[in-house]
Scaffold this active site. Structure first.
Site, PDB file in Angstrom:
ATOM      1  N   SER A 228       0.842  -1.193   0.000  1.00 15.29           N
ATOM      2  CA  SER A 228       0.000   0.000   0.000  1.00 15.29           C
ATOM      3  C   SER A 228       0.884   1.253   0.000  1.00 15.29           C
ATOM      4  O   SER A 228       1.732   1.407  -0.872  1.00 15.29           O
ATOM      5  CB  SER A 228      -0.960  -0.056   1.192  1.00 15.29           C
ATOM      6  OG  SER A 228      -1.984   0.885   1.075  1.00 15.29           O
ATOM      7  N   ASP A 454      -8.648  -4.451  -6.208  1.00 15.65           N
ATOM      8  CA  ASP A 454      -8.195  -3.649  -5.062  1.00 15.65           C
ATOM      9  C   ASP A 454      -8.966  -2.336  -5.007  1.00 15.65           C
ATOM     10  O   ASP A 454      -8.933  -1.545  -5.945  1.00 15.65           O
ATOM     11  CB  ASP A 454      -6.697  -3.368  -5.191  1.00 15.65           C
ATOM     12  CG  ASP A 454      -6.070  -2.880  -3.901  1.00 15.65           C
ATOM     13  OD1 ASP A 454      -6.689  -2.048  -3.213  1.00 15.65           O
ATOM     14  OD2 ASP A 454      -4.953  -3.321  -3.585  1.00 15.65           O
ATOM     15  N   HIS A 484      -7.504  -5.663  -0.725  1.00 13.17           N
ATOM     16  CA  HIS A 484      -6.372  -4.742  -0.762  1.00 13.17           C
ATOM     17  C   HIS A 484      -5.090  -5.536  -0.601  1.00 13.17           C
ATOM     18  O   HIS A 484      -4.732  -5.967   0.494  1.00 13.17           O
ATOM     19  CB  HIS A 484      -6.523  -3.723   0.366  1.00 13.17           C
ATOM     20  CG  HIS A 484      -5.507  -2.623   0.338  1.00 13.17           C
ATOM     21  ND1 HIS A 484      -5.113  -1.990  -0.813  1.00 13.17           N
ATOM     22  CD2 HIS A 484      -4.811  -2.033   1.343  1.00 13.17           C
ATOM     23  CE1 HIS A 484      -4.224  -1.051  -0.520  1.00 13.17           C
ATOM     24  NE2 HIS A 484      -4.022  -1.069   0.787  1.00 13.17           N
TER      25      HIS A 484
END
Length: 515
Positions: A228, A454, A484
């Site tokens: 991320s 995602d 995610h």
């Protein structure tokens, strides 16, 4: 409000555990300061997490019975003055469990945020990465401003309870003024309580900390696993220190070409896609979907619930109520991981019956609130890092002009994502740039993993990262899945590709697709 913009990869497993419990009951030469590069880390048993890290118990033993170790590393407060004041950065490690002769070095993780504590996230995900521990010491850290690493402090727990009850999608002038005032009060508190630190929490500062960490850990190259926001940090590191990049993996990739507005709009589309997939999944099961007769009916009922909550909140976790904003936050948190979809279904069932408990618990997890009412500092750190990084400042008039575009991207999430852009409007420190520079000519190959489903870091960001890193650096791998991130999905194809690169140096063929 800024919380909806977080790129959170950490704490999703902890969310599921909490809910199940409740329901059951420089340059390429590296750093310049010789004194700091010669420091020796003193590894000891890890303490219980601080309030800023989220509290709780000390990390459980490793799968093989070994113990986690923690240490403090000194870094310059201001990298432009490396011999000036220092701050302490908290590190955690699990020593390699294999044959010492096969040890490659340290593999440093950043799990996202910005604002997530790596010191608490790594132990929570230890089993996922146990294969990598055969040849690496697994290491993570609290970036500057986060957890135990000179944490940014803004408001206290009681003030944050009020802050998160604020209506984040104003419908009239009065609500708009209240939102702007609440945001300014939060930002003013950050300046009052953390003024000295705020100019020094940019991602470029954290990247220089990474290089110091690499040096102090004794590695000639940085071996890195970024998830991320951790992919943005890794990209900035590669730009600053291309010759120091070792084996690196970027998973759940931030698009480095987008500014704040473009990123928010992409997230609105991403979470709408995730909601569409959630609704389709519910009605496709053999048993009856308990929250709608069709995918459209599921989404229509959610929209009606949020509209009703805007007028009349329902009981949540006493004495707090479930508001429209908290419910939206809770839905967003559940869409980060397919493992949380069952809790979203249960939470919606509860809410339709007038009980907001589960959705409020999901919202609490998004906001870093523990069961005892204490908040970690993830919101404060997220805001401080994001606002120090991002140059654009958006006022209310600009947001209102953009609302139609955001609503077209997502009728359910568009307003919240658009109004989230005002989080940095009154920030005390100027933002550094429109978007990060991640060009890294001459760096070793970086495996860039994009997930087609995602919501928080939409799939297109992986291709943009590959292009921005430069020719011969980024190697794209696609996972056709949900949630995610890709490695944490336990997809064998993804894990084999990542493990093969990190452990044995086998670079997958560019364009490989895992299903």
């Amino acid at each position: 409000m800024p919380t909806l913009l977080r790129l959170r990869a950490a704490a999703l497993t902890a969310t599921a555990v909490l809910l199940s419990t409740v329901l059951a009951g420089c340059g390429d030469d590296g750093t310049e300061d010789e004194d700091l590069t010669r420091q020796e880390l003193s590894w000891k048993d890890c303490p219980t997490p601080s309030d800023a890290q989220g509290g709780g118990a000390a990390p459980s033993p490793l799968p093989d019975g070994g113990e986690w170790q923690c240490a403090t590393m000194k870094a310059p407060l201001d990298w432009d003055d490396p011999k000036g004041d220092t701050i302490d950065l908290q590190l955690i490690r699990a020593k390699a469990g294999g044959n010492d002769s096969r040890r490659i070095g340290s593999l440093i993780f950043n799990f996202g945020g910005p604002g997530g504590s790596g010191v608490t996230s790594l132990p929570g995900s230890a089993e996922e990465y146990e294969t990598l521990r055969t040849r690496y010491d697994l290491v993570s850290f609290d970036p500057r401003g986060v957890g135990r690493s000179a944490p940014v402090i803004c408001q206290n727990d009681q003030q944050l309870d009020v802050y998160f009850q604020q209506d984040g999608t104003p419908d009239d002038a009065t609500e708009r003024t209240e939102l702007l005032d609440s945001t300014k009060e939060f930002n003013d508190a950050c300046e009052q309580n953390s003024k000295k630190l705020l100019p020094h929490v940019r991602t470029t500062d954290a990247a220089r900390d990474l290089d110091l960490m690499r040096h102090v850990l004794g590695d000639g190259k940085l071996h890195y696993f970024g998830i991320s926001y951790g992919t943005e940090l890794g990209g900035v590191y590669a730009h600053l220190f291309p010759k120091k990049v070792g084996r690196a993996v970027f998973d759940a990739v931030v698009d480095p070409t987008k500014n704040g507005e473009q990123g928010s709009l992409a997230q609105a589309k991403g979470f709408q896609l995730a909601l569409d997939n959630f609704a389709e999944d519910c009605v496709s099961k053999t048993e009856e979907c308990p929250i709608g007769d069709s995918a459209q009916d599921v989404k229509d009922r959610i929209a009606t619930l949020l509209k009703d909550l805007d007028r009349r909140p329902i009981p949540g976790v006493f004495p707090r109520e479930l508001t429209q904003t908290a419910a939206t936050n809770g839905i967003v948190q559940a869409l980060y991981s397919q493992e949380l979809w069952e809790y979203l279904t249960q939470g919606l069932q509860q809410a339709y019956d007038g009980d907001g408990t589960i959705l409020l618990l999901l919202s609490d997890s998004m906001n870093g609130r523990s069961e005892n009412g204490e908040y970690d500092n993830s919101t404060a750190a997220h805001t401080a890092i994001s606002c120090a990084d991002a140059k654009p400042r958006y006022d209310a008039a600009y947001v209102e002009r953009k609302l139609p575009e955001f609503r077209a991207a997502s009728a359910l999430f568009g307003d919240a994502m658009a109004w989230g852009m005002i989080g940095c409007t009154d920030w005390a420190v100027a933002g550094a740039a429109d978007h990060p520079d991640v060009s890294a000519p001459g760096a070793a190959p970086i495996l860039v993993v994009g997930n087609t489903g995602d919501p928080a870091t939409p799939y297109e960001g992986a291709r943009q990262m590959v292009d921005a890193l430069g020719k011969g650096v980024g190697v794209e791998l696609t996972y056709r899945g949900q949630g995610h991130g890709a490695y944490s999905s336990k997809n064998k194809c993804v894990q084999d590709a990542v493990n093969g690169y990190l452990l044995d140096g086998r670079v997958p063929r560019a364009g490989t697709v895992c299903t």
